[in-house]
Design an enzyme around this catalytic site. Structure first.
Site, mmCIF file in Angstrom:
data_model
loop_
_atom_site.group_PDB
_atom_site.id
_atom_site.type_symbol
_atom_site.label_atom_id
_atom_site.label_comp_id
_atom_site.label_asym_id
_atom_site.label_seq_id
_atom_site.Cartn_x
_atom_site.Cartn_y
_atom_site.Cartn_z
ATOM 1 N N HIS A 125 0.861 -0.662 -0.042
ATOM 2 C CA HIS A 125 -0.119 -0.232 0.000
ATOM 3 C C HIS A 125 0.903 1.596 -0.186
ATOM 4 C CE1 HIS A 125 -2.627 -3.148 1.438
ATOM 5 N NE2 HIS A 125 -3.888 -2.527 0.612
ATOM 6 N N ASP A 159 -8.485 -1.288 -8.792
ATOM 7 C CA ASP A 159 -7.730 -1.778 -7.109
ATOM 8 C C ASP A 159 -7.357 -3.115 -6.491
ATOM 9 O OD1 ASP A 159 -7.068 -0.869 -4.630
ATOM 10 O OD2 ASP A 159 -8.843 -1.701 -3.175
ATOM 11 N N HIS A 181 -7.237 6.932 -3.509
ATOM 12 C CA HIS A 181 -7.873 5.508 -3.121
ATOM 13 C C HIS A 181 -7.376 4.813 -1.460
ATOM 14 C CE1 HIS A 181 -5.577 2.855 -4.892
ATOM 15 N NE2 HIS A 181 -5.928 1.904 -3.755
ATOM 16 N N ASP A 182 -5.828 5.116 -0.983
ATOM 17 C CA ASP A 182 -4.929 4.804 -0.336
ATOM 18 C C ASP A 182 -4.239 5.317 0.821
ATOM 19 O OD1 ASP A 182 -5.925 1.859 0.340
ATOM 20 O OD2 ASP A 182 -5.269 1.054 -1.512
ATOM 21 N N HIS A 190 1.422 1.859 -6.083
ATOM 22 C CA HIS A 190 0.299 0.879 -6.120
ATOM 23 C C HIS A 190 -0.915 1.863 -5.906
ATOM 24 C CE1 HIS A 190 -3.781 -1.458 -4.525
ATOM 25 N NE2 HIS A 190 -3.705 -0.253 -3.745
#
Length: 515
Positions: free
Chosen positions: A239, A389, A279-280, A243
């Site tokens: 993560h 994802d 998103h992360d 990524h």
């Protein structure tokens, strides 16, 4: 000369310490590293010079410049316009660590149960070595200075000229094929000195014409993307910013699919790319059950529901407001963009996978999806982001295998931490009870295959068939490693493990490529 700067700031969901609120902001030039941060008043006479300003938003800003020799003389001329540029380019959260071992505050670094998320997945470095990441951050700073020419009034006919001077030839060649499903994000990250997320997202926003259409300020956009990249914990095996760049590239591939390309609005595309990139954001390298079982304050704040996804969203909103990227939009439009961004990011919660999949399957069975409807388009964007994802098992083997090793390493490391602190080990995180192959086979069978089978029903294209083909070959390749492990344990012999042969990807059609 070494430039080191730290700009501590906190996301929206973290209380601001009093010592941060009390700071006014300063820039000091000193030959002593001990003067960095809040110097002892008795040592102020040792300063080579200083510039300070009153900050209405109470942002702390510190910059130190260390001279290699004592004969270096530096002069600065600040015009009123240059002061504005300076504040924009150095605003808040970009950091370059000094070689004296200073560890800056960082957003979302929460020591808990003796676990510091800043160092959870870090590896010890050899003495005297300069971390590669530190050099990359220095490069990023130099690119910030380059971009300031735009604000100083230097005309550029091509809005990507700023990037052309940064990219090497090979990176530019790779961006020419950014729509290929075989895009090697690891190679691109190396070619861009660890700045793949910044360059890739900037390139895509420009390619879609979104920078000009939404009149996005170039400096604010650049600043936003750098802050996003820096807020990913790149010591996390999986993560991290690479990524995020990989998910953004996959999202681009899906946006180019015929059904989506014909119906999506420019706003949909902008939100899709920003959601993929953030998103992360600020992912700590542990999962939601870990935060809940340790009574982490984020779990309490979000009531044990989509804890990480809510934090990613709030952190992204914090950066949008911090950089004022959408400040030229009306308040209503800006809030609507933030809400839709949150809806996309929250859809990536893997614990809600079955809910989204059931709804998707129902729409397909009843054939009632209408992409002319804004709510239906938004739902498809949610499904596209979910696919992006977890698309690693659908990549070619050479890429998929690397991602599988990284995510499993992160899982197992969390399990080691849980064992160390006498906590119940989370599923798939026990390296003694699971193998790399078993984790991947289970994930492909129960999570990836059902989702991509429905996506292929919705978008039956060459890219969809390519992804399913890679998925089947990769699963078979992992399955081939399982008998070897069990056979060697039964015989009690240390037979050399046969290297896993990569699946014959050449037999698959190379779908999803831009001509």
């Amino acid at each position: 000369m070494e430039l080191c700067y730290q700009l501590p700031v906190l996301p929206l969901d973290r209380p601001v310490p009093k010592h941060v609120l009390s700071r006014r902001g300063a820039i000091s030039f000193s030959s002593s590293s001990s003067l960095f941060g809040a110097p002892d008043p008795r040592q102020l006479s040792q300063r080579r010079g200083a510039i300070s300003y009153d900050s209405s938003d109470q942002t702390a800003l510190y910059i130190r410049m260390l001279a290699v020799t004592n004969k270096i003389k530096t002069s600065f001329v600040f015009t009123p316009g240059a002061c504005v540029i300076f504040k924009q380019l150095f605003s808040r959260d970009v950091r370059v660590r000094s070689q004296v071992g200073f560890e800056p505050e960082r957003r979302g670094s929460h020591p808990y149960l003796g676990v510091d998320f800043r160092t959870l997945h870090s590896r010890a470095e050899s003495a005297g070595s300069i971390p590669a990441r530190r050099i990359r951050r220095l490069f990023s700073f130099q690119r910030h200075l380059l971009s300031s020419r735009l604000v100083r009034g230097t005309p550029h006919l091509n809005p990507l000229h700023i990037l052309d001077e940064d990219y090497c030839g090979q990176a530019r060649c790779m961006l020419d094929k950014v729509g290929s499903w075989n895009f090697d994000i690891f190679l691109f990250d190396r070619l861009t000195n660890g700045n793949s997320l910044v360059f890739l997202t900037f390139h895509l926003l420009n390619q879609y014409g979104l920078i000009e259409l939404f009149q996005l300020d170039m400096v604010k956009l650049r600043q936003f993307l750098v802050l996003v990249q820096e807020d990913y914990h790149n010591q996390n095996p999986y993560h991290n910013a690479v990524h995020a760049a990989d998910v953004t590239q996959a999202m681009h591939c899906y946006l180019k699919e015929p059904k989506l390309a014909e119906s999506l609005t420019s706003c949909d595309i902008l939100l899709g790319l920003l959601a993929a990139a953030t998103h992360d954001l600020d992912h700590p390298g542990v999962n939601q059950p870990f935060l809940i079982k340790t009574n982490h304050y984020l779990a309490a704040l979000y009531r044990n529901t989509s804890v990480l996804e809510n934090h990613h969203w709030r952190s992204a909103v914090g950066l949008l407001r911090e950089t004022e990227l959408f400040s030229h939009l009306s308040a209503e439009d800006s809030l609507n963009m933030e809400r839709q961004l949150g809806s996309l990011i929250l859809a990536t919660d893997i614990s809600r996978q079955n809910d989204y999949l059931s709804r998707f399957r129902t729409h397909l069975d009843e054939n009632n999806l209408c992409l002319g409807n804004a709510s239906h388009r938004h739902f498809i964007m949610q499904m596209a982001l979910k696919c992006a994802d977890i698309c690693n098992p659908c990549r070619p083997w050479e890429l998929s295998k690397q991602w599988s090793e990284k995510v499993t390493e992160e899982f197992f490391h969390q399990g080691d931490v849980e064992k160390k602190h006498k906590l119940e080990v989370s599923p798939l995180c026990d390296r003694e009870a699971n193998t790399l192959a078993s984790v991947q086979i289970g994930f492909m069978t129960y999570v990836v295959e059902p989702l991509f089978a429905e996506w292929a029903r919705f978008s039956d294209t060459r890219l969809s068939q390519t992804m399913l083909g890679h998925l089947g070959l990769n699963k078979a390749s992992w399955s081939a490693t399982e008998p070897e492990a069990s056979g060697s344990s039964e015989e009690g012999e240390s037979e050399p493990a046969r290297a896993t042969e990569p699946p014959s990807s050449r037999s698959l059609s190379q779908g999803g490529q831009e001509s």
